[in-house]
Enzyme design. Structure first.
Site, PDB file in Angstrom:
ATOM      1  CB  CYS A  45      76.710  73.995  72.570  1.00  0.00           C
ATOM      2  SG  CYS A  45      76.121  73.704  70.671  1.00  0.00           S
ATOM      3  CB  THR A  46      75.699  73.268  77.493  1.00  0.00           C
ATOM      4  OG1 THR A  46      74.977  74.528  77.088  1.00  0.00           O
ATOM      5  CG2 THR A  46      76.001  73.562  79.025  1.00  0.00           C
TER       6      THR A  46
END
Ligand code: BEZ
Length: 211
Positions: A45-46
């Site tokens: 996600c980052t």
């Protein structure tokens, strides 16, 4: 209720990292990309949020607003954004919904219990200026999305909204398009002055019309 292509995108109000948003009002006349994330402070996600932040100009020149959803609270998002900016060398420039109560995730069926009972999968909804859903794709948590593909689909959606064409496999902006199957050869010849190449009665190409 499950949302499908052609349905009106469910409206909602939500707290985001850029203030409260009424989704339909926030979209205004823009196109929208609503995309979900399993959780804050997770590696894939980052990288995804950093990738989207770096594509800001690409989304803006297509008149697209981007909105992320993660089922964590606002203070967690705010801390996470510092990490995203640091590790992905970007400046976050779009809102993340704080969906701790899973209101948005539930409305858009972003939780797939047989994958995970609480975290969202990686859903993408593209929404047109008419607020209708134009595309839905779903990735598992372990696979980061390809945002060039999202931009490619937006190019196709925006072109086909204005011209009687479809786009073939792996099409990219500027390449030949497929003549709409409802058009007769005569009408196609009139509509596409750059020419129509007929391979089969049902497979006709034309240079991309200007969008
Ligand atoms: C990730 O974003 O890295 C991730 C989140 C949930 C499950 C697997 C990977």
């Amino acid at each position: 209720m499950i949302t499908r292509i052609g349905d009106t995108a469910p409206n909602f109000t939500a707290q985001t990292t850029e203030g409260e948003v009424d989704f339909h009002q926030w979209l205004g006349d823009s196109w929208g990309v609503l995309f979900s994330h399993p959780a804050d402070f997770t590696p894939v996600c980052t990288t995804e949020l950093g990738a989207v932040a770096k594509l800001r100009n690409e989304f803006a020149r297509r008149n697209v607003k981007v909105l992320a959803v993660s089922v964590d609270p606002l203070d967690s998002h705010e801390e996470w954004i510092k990490d995203i900016n640091e590790t992905q060398r970007c400046t976050m420039n779009f809102p993340i919904i704080a969906d701790a109560e899973r209101k948005v995730a539930t409305a858009y069926d972003m939780i797939h219990p047989n994958a995970d009972n609480t975290a969202a999968v990686r859903s993408v909804f593209i929404i047109g200026p008419d607020k209708k859903v134009k595309l839905i794709i779903t990735y598992p948590a372990s696979t980061g999305r390809n945002f060039d593909e999202i931009l490619r689909v937006i190019d196709s959606l925006q072109l086909t909204a204005n011209h009687k064409v479809a786009t073939p496999a792996d099409w990219k902006d500027g390449e030949d398009c497929i003549v709409g199957s409802a058009l007769s050869d005569e009408d196609a010849a009139k509509l596409f002055p750059k020419g129509v190449r007929k391979v089969k009665s049902y497979l006709r190409y034309t240079p991309q019309p200007k969008n």
